[in-house]
Motif scaffolding. Structure first.
Motif, PDB file in Angstrom:
ATOM      1  N   LEU A   2     -33.569 -61.377 -86.711  1.00  0.00           N
ATOM      2  CA  LEU A   2     -32.424 -61.786 -87.533  1.00  0.00           C
ATOM      3  C   LEU A   2     -32.532 -61.235 -88.948  1.00  0.00           C
ATOM      4  CD1 LEU A   2     -32.014 -65.517 -86.422  1.00  0.00           C
ATOM      5  CD2 LEU A   2     -30.548 -63.579 -85.829  1.00  0.00           C
ATOM      6  N   GLU A  26     -32.251 -66.919 -96.761  1.00  0.00           N
ATOM      7  CA  GLU A  26     -32.536 -68.357 -96.633  1.00  0.00           C
ATOM      8  C   GLU A  26     -31.266 -69.170 -96.823  1.00  0.00           C
ATOM      9  OE1 GLU A  26     -35.196 -71.969 -98.645  1.00  0.00           O
ATOM     10  OE2 GLU A  26     -35.122 -69.980 -99.591  1.00  0.00           O
ATOM     11  N   TRP A  28     -28.248 -68.312 -96.143  1.00  0.00           N
ATOM     12  CA  TRP A  28     -27.432 -68.209 -94.930  1.00  0.00           C
ATOM     13  C   TRP A  28     -28.032 -69.030 -93.795  1.00  0.00           C
ATOM     14  CZ3 TRP A  28     -23.052 -67.230 -92.663  1.00  0.00           C
ATOM     15  CH2 TRP A  28     -23.022 -67.003 -91.282  1.00  0.00           C
ATOM     16  N   ARG A  29     -29.331 -68.941 -93.612  1.00  0.00           N
ATOM     17  CA  ARG A  29     -29.974 -69.631 -92.497  1.00  0.00           C
ATOM     18  C   ARG A  29     -29.928 -71.144 -92.640  1.00  0.00           C
ATOM     19  NH1 ARG A  29     -31.143 -68.754 -87.876  1.00  0.00           N
ATOM     20  NH2 ARG A  29     -33.394 -68.983 -87.685  1.00  0.00           N
ATOM     21  N   ARG A  30     -29.960 -71.652 -93.855  1.00  0.00           N
ATOM     22  CA  ARG A  30     -30.144 -73.081 -94.056  1.00  0.00           C
ATOM     23  C   ARG A  30     -28.924 -73.817 -94.597  1.00  0.00           C
ATOM     24  NH1 ARG A  30     -34.955 -74.679 -97.476  1.00  0.00           N
ATOM     25  NH2 ARG A  30     -34.433 -76.659 -96.465  1.00  0.00           N
ATOM     26  N   ASN A  35     -22.246 -70.805 -91.177  1.00  0.00           N
ATOM     27  CA  ASN A  35     -23.256 -70.593 -90.145  1.00  0.00           C
ATOM     28  C   ASN A  35     -23.275 -71.794 -89.200  1.00  0.00           C
ATOM     29  OD1 ASN A  35     -25.445 -70.023 -88.555  1.00  0.00           O
ATOM     30  ND2 ASN A  35     -26.931 -69.936 -90.223  1.00  0.00           N
ATOM     31  N   ARG A  38     -27.306 -73.625 -88.401  1.00  0.00           N
ATOM     32  CA  ARG A  38     -28.220 -73.740 -89.542  1.00  0.00           C
ATOM     33  C   ARG A  38     -29.529 -74.397 -89.098  1.00  0.00           C
ATOM     34  NH1 ARG A  38     -23.285 -75.296 -91.835  1.00  0.00           N
ATOM     35  NH2 ARG A  38     -23.852 -77.493 -91.809  1.00  0.00           N
ATOM     36  N   TRP A  44     -37.614 -73.022 -91.255  1.00  0.00           N
ATOM     37  CA  TRP A  44     -37.592 -71.955 -92.251  1.00  0.00           C
ATOM     38  C   TRP A  44     -39.012 -71.636 -92.739  1.00  0.00           C
ATOM     39  CZ3 TRP A  44     -35.365 -67.882 -93.947  1.00  0.00           C
ATOM     40  CH2 TRP A  44     -35.739 -67.333 -95.180  1.00  0.00           C
ATOM     41  N   GLU A  47     -40.596 -69.404 -90.225  1.00  0.00           N
ATOM     42  CA  GLU A  47     -40.062 -68.048 -90.306  1.00  0.00           C
ATOM     43  C   GLU A  47     -40.607 -67.321 -91.532  1.00  0.00           C
ATOM     44  OE1 GLU A  47     -35.853 -67.827 -90.047  1.00  0.00           O
ATOM     45  OE2 GLU A  47     -35.742 -68.761 -88.066  1.00  0.00           O
TER      46      GLU A  47
END
Length: 439
Positions: A2, A26, A28-30, A35, A38, A44, A47
């Motif tokens: 990703l 971060e 975007w992911r969280r 998104n 999430r 996180w 990752e």
């Protein structure tokens, strides 16, 4: 993957990533509402640890000039300065699950032995690997071994029951299969050893015979036929392969992959030394145990959950849920309670004498830390035994009779009280619907 995709959409290769890119990733992911998937702080952190490992390797080998991951410096257990990725404020230190002893009995009976809610075997139940699965779970629950540690045992590493009997037996787990890469002693209940012996003499022996008859071992790549296991402080495995090439290696240093290649010459041909086998008579992969637990959890949910609540029980009110690591968590909780109790019963200590005893030998927390193989007592207390940290265990146990045998069903009431006063402990009795589980 990703992260690499995210960077490519920005027109950057992975060696061109900047700190701002990681910060945006971060976000975007969280946090990005756009998104739909999430993640939380704990995922996180995992990752980000992987990103840090990648970029640290890249920097050490001259592929990048700096590491774009946010880091902090701290002192480790030995006082050395170490650099680690920054942790999220909302991350949890551990995803801990506890099951009381009677809940494990319930989970095993329903999930692995095919019992119904009434406690009888379900019509049509075919538990082809039932004895293997039950033996493995009993091993983990009574010893506190991790999945990889228990799952990579060789047949001769399982403690043997003695004629004079005993409640617990001692074994050694090899350094290379532990997380800390340190050999340590483990203790396993006599009943669990018995379950393993039943498995070895029944379904395992049958799987080996069938594999020999079908010639599954004849052309197995990399097979090593063991000639000798030496004795002493550092036992060695001596073997030869199909071509006659001889080799040896310290037992303590064998990886799980190397262990799966070890065989011995039996009366009817080669036999694997890897303890846990699949139905084809081949070594069962360590990760395969996740599937065993998943299917048992699904069966418990299907059998024990009322039809109106199927798929609508996120807090697992009706059916227990277990993972391989929750066996380790439960072992820690169980041993703390039992060791507290046995210390009092064994020595009849007054408060002053108990304080002196702990200064000399260590308290039950220290003993559990040793059994789990933790380098730090803080890890034991913070990750595994937090639910009982503030309970006055001695006063709770005063009314309990002297336990006579493992797994000490006399302590079921004690664990039930601990479960009621602590968050995250699963405790199920014989009733289908726990008290207070109505609409």
């Amino acid at each position: 993957m990703l992260l690499l995709t995210f960077l490519r959409r920005r027109g950057r290769g992975w060696t061109e990533a900047r700190s701002r890119d990681l910060t945006d990733f971060e976000d975007w992911r969280r946090f990005a509402e756009a998104n739909p998937k999430r993640i939380g702080g704990s995922k996180w952190d995992r990752e980000q640890a992987a990103f840090y490992s990648l970029y640290k390797w890249a920097k050490d080998n001259g592929h990048v000039g700096s590491i774009p991951v946010s880091t902090v410096q701290s002192r480790d257990y030995h006082g050395s300065l170490v650099t680690t990725p920054t942790r999220s404020k909302d991350s949890r230190p551990a995803n801990v699950h506890w099951l009381t002893p009677r809940t494990w009995r319930r989970w095993i009976d329903v999930g692995l032995r095919g019992h119904t809610a009434a406690g009888v075997v379900e019509p049509g139940w075919t538990g082809r690997t039932e004895d293997r699965n039950v033996a493995f779970v009993r091993l983990l629950v009574s010893s506190g071994l991790r999945r990889a540690e228990g799952g990579s045992l060789l047949t001769f590493e399982v403690p043997q029951r003695r004629l004079e009997g005993g409640r617990y037996y001692r074994g050694q787990v090899a350094a290379q299969v532990t997380r800390g890469k340190r050999m340590r002693t483990f203790y396993i209940a006599s009943e669990a050893v018995g379950e393993v012996e039943v498995y070895v003499e029944s379904s395992r022996a049958l799987a080996v015979r069938q594999a020999q008859r079908l010639g599954r071992y004849e052309h197995l790549a990399g097979m090593r036929l063991v000639d000798e296991v030496t004795r002493g402080l550092k036992p060695k495995i001596r073997w030869h392969d199909r071509l006659g090439v001889e080799g040896e290696r310290e037992l303590n240093l064998l990886t799980a992959g190397e262990r799966a290649l070890l065989f011995t010459e039996g009366r009817r041909g080669p036999e694997p030394l890897w303890l846990w086998l699949n139905e084809q008579g081949l070594p069962l992969g360590i990760h395969s145990w996740d599937g065993v637990f998943r299917e048992a959890n699904q069966r418990c949910a299907r059998v024990l959950t009322p039809p109106a609540w199927l798929g609508m029980d996120p807090h697992r009110v009706f059916a227990p849920y277990a993972t391989p690591h929750s066996a380790r968590h439960s072992f820690a909780l169980y041993m703390l309670v039992v060791l507290e109790r046995l210390t009092d019963l064994r020595y009849g200590l007054s408060p002053e004498e108990r304080r002196d005893f702990r200064l000399l030998y260590g308290d039950p927390w220290f003993l559990v830390q040793t059994l789990l193989g933790h380098a730090s007592r803080d890890t034991t207390v913070r990750h595994y035994l937090a639910p009982v940290a503030d309970l006055q265990l001695r006063s709770m146990l005063d009314a309990i009779d002297v336990p006579a045998r493992a797994p000490m069903p006399e302590l079921d009431d004690t664990f039930a009280r601990i479960a009621r006063e602590s968050e995250g402990i699963q405790d199920f009795g014989d009733e289908i619907t726990p008290p207070g589980a109505g609409a």
